[in-house]
Write a protein that holds these residues in place. Structure first.
Motif, PDB file in Angstrom:
ATOM      1  N   GLU A  77       9.038  38.719 133.334  1.00 15.46           N
ATOM      2  CA  GLU A  77       8.333  39.988 133.190  1.00 15.46           C
ATOM      3  C   GLU A  77       7.209  39.444 133.692  1.00 15.46           C
ATOM      4  O   GLU A  77       7.417  41.194 134.443  1.00 15.46           O
ATOM      5  N   LYS A  78       6.709  39.241 134.068  1.00 12.68           N
ATOM      6  CA  LYS A  78       5.791  39.015 135.408  1.00 12.68           C
ATOM      7  C   LYS A  78       6.805  39.463 136.697  1.00 12.68           C
ATOM      8  O   LYS A  78       5.760  40.505 137.523  1.00 12.68           O
ATOM      9  N   LEU A  79       7.775  38.934 136.724  1.00 13.74           N
ATOM     10  CA  LEU A  79       8.724  39.299 138.676  1.00 13.74           C
ATOM     11  C   LEU A  79       8.756  40.373 138.252  1.00 13.74           C
ATOM     12  O   LEU A  79       9.256  41.678 138.916  1.00 13.74           O
ATOM     13  N   GLY A  80       8.487  41.290 137.034  1.00 15.96           N
ATOM     14  CA  GLY A  80       8.964  42.637 137.021  1.00 15.96           C
ATOM     15  C   GLY A  80      10.982  43.299 136.647  1.00 15.96           C
ATOM     16  O   GLY A  80      11.515  43.887 136.335  1.00 15.96           O
ATOM     17  N   PHE A  81      11.345  41.643 135.835  1.00 15.33           N
ATOM     18  CA  PHE A  81      12.830  41.897 135.292  1.00 15.33           C
ATOM     19  C   PHE A  81      12.113  42.227 133.827  1.00 15.33           C
ATOM     20  O   PHE A  81      11.750  42.221 133.333  1.00 15.33           O
ATOM     21  N   ALA A  82      13.064  43.817 133.577  1.00 11.80           N
ATOM     22  CA  ALA A  82      13.156  44.314 132.620  1.00 11.80           C
ATOM     23  C   ALA A  82      14.167  44.548 131.715  1.00 11.80           C
ATOM     24  O   ALA A  82      14.766  44.621 130.879  1.00 11.80           O
ATOM     25  N   ASP A  83      15.080  45.021 132.592  1.00  7.49           N
ATOM     26  CA  ASP A  83      16.266  45.657 131.795  1.00  7.49           C
ATOM     27  C   ASP A  83      16.965  43.939 131.320  1.00  7.49           C
ATOM     28  O   ASP A  83      16.833  43.159 132.266  1.00  7.49           O
ATOM     29  N   ARG A  84      17.540  43.818 129.819  1.00  8.99           N
ATOM     30  CA  ARG A  84      18.102  42.853 129.582  1.00  8.99           C
ATOM     31  C   ARG A  84      19.273  43.575 128.487  1.00  8.99           C
ATOM     32  O   ARG A  84      18.483  43.951 128.161  1.00  8.99           O
ATOM     33  N   TYR A  85      20.573  42.708 128.260  1.00  9.84           N
ATOM     34  CA  TYR A  85      21.124  42.695 127.174  1.00  9.84           C
ATOM     35  C   TYR A  85      21.525  41.676 126.392  1.00  9.84           C
ATOM     36  O   TYR A  85      21.625  39.939 127.448  1.00  9.84           O
ATOM     37  N   LEU A  86      21.990  41.347 125.214  1.00 13.58           N
ATOM     38  CA  LEU A  86      21.970  39.111 124.742  1.00 13.58           C
ATOM     39  C   LEU A  86      23.470  39.459 125.291  1.00 13.58           C
ATOM     40  O   LEU A  86      24.424  40.384 124.596  1.00 13.58           O
ATOM     41  N   GLN A  87      23.687  38.326 125.254  1.00 13.24           N
ATOM     42  CA  GLN A  87      25.482  37.770 125.821  1.00 13.24           C
ATOM     43  C   GLN A  87      25.550  37.083 124.429  1.00 13.24           C
ATOM     44  O   GLN A  87      24.969  36.094 124.081  1.00 13.24           O
ATOM     45  N   PRO A  88      26.799  36.901 123.982  1.00  7.89           N
ATOM     46  CA  PRO A  88      26.533  36.810 122.900  1.00  7.89           C
ATOM     47  C   PRO A  88      27.040  35.519 122.509  1.00  7.89           C
ATOM     48  O   PRO A  88      27.262  34.833 124.089  1.00  7.89           O
ATOM     49  N   ALA A  89      26.918  34.037 122.095  1.00  9.20           N
ATOM     50  CA  ALA A  89      27.088  32.755 122.125  1.00  9.20           C
ATOM     51  C   ALA A  89      28.803  32.629 122.646  1.00  9.20           C
ATOM     52  O   ALA A  89      29.768  33.909 121.958  1.00  9.20           O
ATOM     53  N   THR A  90      29.028  31.801 122.830  1.00  7.47           N
ATOM     54  CA  THR A  90      29.949  31.321 122.829  1.00  7.47           C
ATOM     55  C   THR A  90      30.919  29.881 122.652  1.00  7.47           C
ATOM     56  O   THR A  90      29.854  29.317 122.042  1.00  7.47           O
ATOM     57  N   GLU A  91      32.018  29.462 122.829  1.00  6.12           N
ATOM     58  CA  GLU A  91      32.172  27.874 122.111  1.00  6.12           C
ATOM     59  C   GLU A  91      31.323  26.988 122.738  1.00  6.12           C
ATOM     60  O   GLU A  91      30.489  25.696 122.282  1.00  6.12           O
ATOM     61  N   ASP A  92      31.252  27.319 124.224  1.00  5.00           N
ATOM     62  CA  ASP A  92      30.082  26.926 125.623  1.00  5.00           C
ATOM     63  C   ASP A  92      28.710  26.693 125.071  1.00  5.00           C
ATOM     64  O   ASP A  92      28.031  26.100 125.934  1.00  5.00           O
ATOM     65  N   ASP A  93      28.434  27.969 125.592  1.00  7.91           N
ATOM     66  CA  ASP A  93      27.389  28.409 125.234  1.00  7.91           C
ATOM     67  C   ASP A  93      26.539  28.809 123.963  1.00  7.91           C
ATOM     68  O   ASP A  93      26.698  29.958 123.218  1.00  7.91           O
ATOM     69  N   CYS A  94      24.672  29.252 124.155  1.00  7.66           N
ATOM     70  CA  CYS A  94      24.549  29.612 123.549  1.00  7.66           C
ATOM     71  C   CYS A  94      24.051  31.402 123.294  1.00  7.66           C
ATOM     72  O   CYS A  94      24.610  31.506 124.806  1.00  7.66           O
TER      73      CYS A  94
END
Ligand SMILES: CC(C)(COP(=O)(O)OP(=O)(O)OC[C@H]1O[C@@H](n2cnc3c(N)ncnc32)[C@H](O)[C@@H]1OP(=O)(O)O)[C@@H](O)C(=O)NCCC(=O)NCCS
Length: 177
Positions: free
Chosen positions: A134-151
């Protein structure tokens, strides 16, 4: 802060970083447990990126004494449409502003390379990393749902037009090196 390309001779540092508690907790366990495995990891990932794209993740060295502190740079994953920003510090070097300085230099590099947009993926409970983005200016985001391998992961994006950042510069090897 000095950013330079990683080399096979950085295996001992890479072994330490890949087994740092913060890396294991928030990036993942790459199951690298020896210096030889760390060199192999470098060759299959970061060094290959230099060959394929001309850039990638860099080593962050302390300017005073050259101490290797962490890594920062851009990664192209099959799972994402654009390059994403990655960073990790050895625990003793966190909390001094080094990650922000390095990441700002990478955003500037992306701008110089005329990448229109960069992404960043982060676990929702990684407050330090989210604060940095957020300090760098990243503002847009979406939540990628958990998969079998990743949270579940936040996928941030930054349109890098008009971003100016000159805190550090990437030192590319001399031509022919
Ligand atoms: C994410 C990570 C790189 C952030 O490192 P960091 O050192 O906290 O990040 P920064 O460089 O932004 O430094 C921030 C802190 O340094 C402090 N600081 C001290 N001197 C400073 C200076 N000169 N300039 C800026 N900040 C300074 C600030 O107080 C700041 O804390 P605040 O945000 O609470 O104000 C680090 O926590 C890490 O390696 N984590 C494990 C790996 C990981 O999670 N990677 C990201 C996966 S998405």
């Amino acid at each position: 802060m000095h950013l330079r390309r990683l080399q096979p001779s950085d295996g001992a540092f890479m072994l330490a970083l890949l087994n740092d508690p913060g890396f294991l907790r928030f990036v993942g366990d790459r199951e690298v447990r020896s210096e030889a495995q760390a060199v192999d990891y470098l060759q299959r990932g970061i060094l290959r990126s230099y060959a394929e794209h001309g850039f990638g993740m860099y080593l962050c060295e302390r300017r005073d004494d050259g101490a290797p502190m962490g890594i920062c740079g851009l990664v192209k994953r099959d799972s994402l449409p654009d390059f994403d920003l990655g960073y990790a510090l050895l625990a003793p070097f966190a909390g001094h502003g080094y990650a922000l300085e390095a990441a700002a230099a990478i955003v500037a590099e992306a701008s110089q390379r005329q990448l229109p947009r960069i992404l960043a993926i982060v676990q929702p409970d990684n407050a330090r990393s989210i604060r940095l983005l957020e300090k760098l200016g990243f503002a847009d985001r979406y939540l990628q749902p958990a998969t079998e391998d990743d949270c579940a992961l936040w996928v941030y994006s930054l349109s890098i037009d008009a971003i100016e950042s000159h805190c550090a510069t990437v030192h590319e090897p001399d031509a022919g090196a």
